[in-house]
Design an enzyme around this catalytic site. Structure first.
Site: not given
Length: 189
Positions: A12, A39, A132
């Protein structure tokens, strides 16, 4: 562990530079599929594919609904959809609710890939600002897959790799520069 057949990489915040480092270091003869969930906050991953394609030793493309998972290729999860792997090793996209505030979710991709490849899967969790990937990595390890986590002290943002270590543990916890050589060794030996 069986011979790895696929690699899932999740990241991310700080992920672009981390992915550049890892993809530039992969052996160009790597036969495994490399699936990436990053992400981005962008509406497409077209620019990301282009940026990574400039440095990657393997072709970089966006994963598409019902297209086959390709060995020796980096396939990126599209923006706005969870990326799933079907039993016949084709992609499926889902607009299900966000997981850990994310869609695509690393947890979803890891859990789906683990159900297909089991102990022949390698999961990598790198820099990022949320948790995540931690649950997906835990599930993957329970199925016998190998977990690689970027050392939180080395990550641009430590929350994601630290959550992965806390929830799933790791077979290898290494600095960013060591991830590609480790993948090459695990996949080509």
């Amino acid at each position: 562990m069986k011979q790895p057949q696929a690699i899932v990489i999740g990241c991310s915040s700080g992920g672009l530079d981390a992915l550049r480092t890892v993809l530039a270091g992969l052996d160009p003869d790597l036969p495994q599929a490399v699936l990436v969930c990053c992400h981005t906050g962008s509406e497409t991953v077209e620019l990301l594919c282009g940026l990574l394609g400039r440095v990657s030793t393997l072709p970089v493309i966006e994963a598409e609904e019902r297209h086959a998972v390709l060995g020796g290729t980096v396939q990126l999860a599209p923006s706005g959809y969870h990326l799933l792997i079907e039993r016949d090793r084709h992609f499926a996209l889902s607009a299900d609710p966000r997981v850990n505030h994310s869609r695509p979710s690393i947890d979803v991709l890891l859990a789906s890939a683990s159900a297909v490849w089991g102990e022949s899967l390698i999961g990598v969790v790198m820099t990022g600002a949320n948790a995540d990937g931690a649950d997906g990595l835990r599930r993957m390890r329970e199925a016998g897959g190998i977990a690689i986590v970027q050392s939180p002290a080395d990550a641009e943002v430590s929350a994601m790799p630290q959550a992965a270590l806390d929830q799933a543990g790791a077979d290898y916890c290494v600095e960013l520069h060591a991830i590609a050589p480790l993948l090459n060794r695990l996949c080509l030996s």
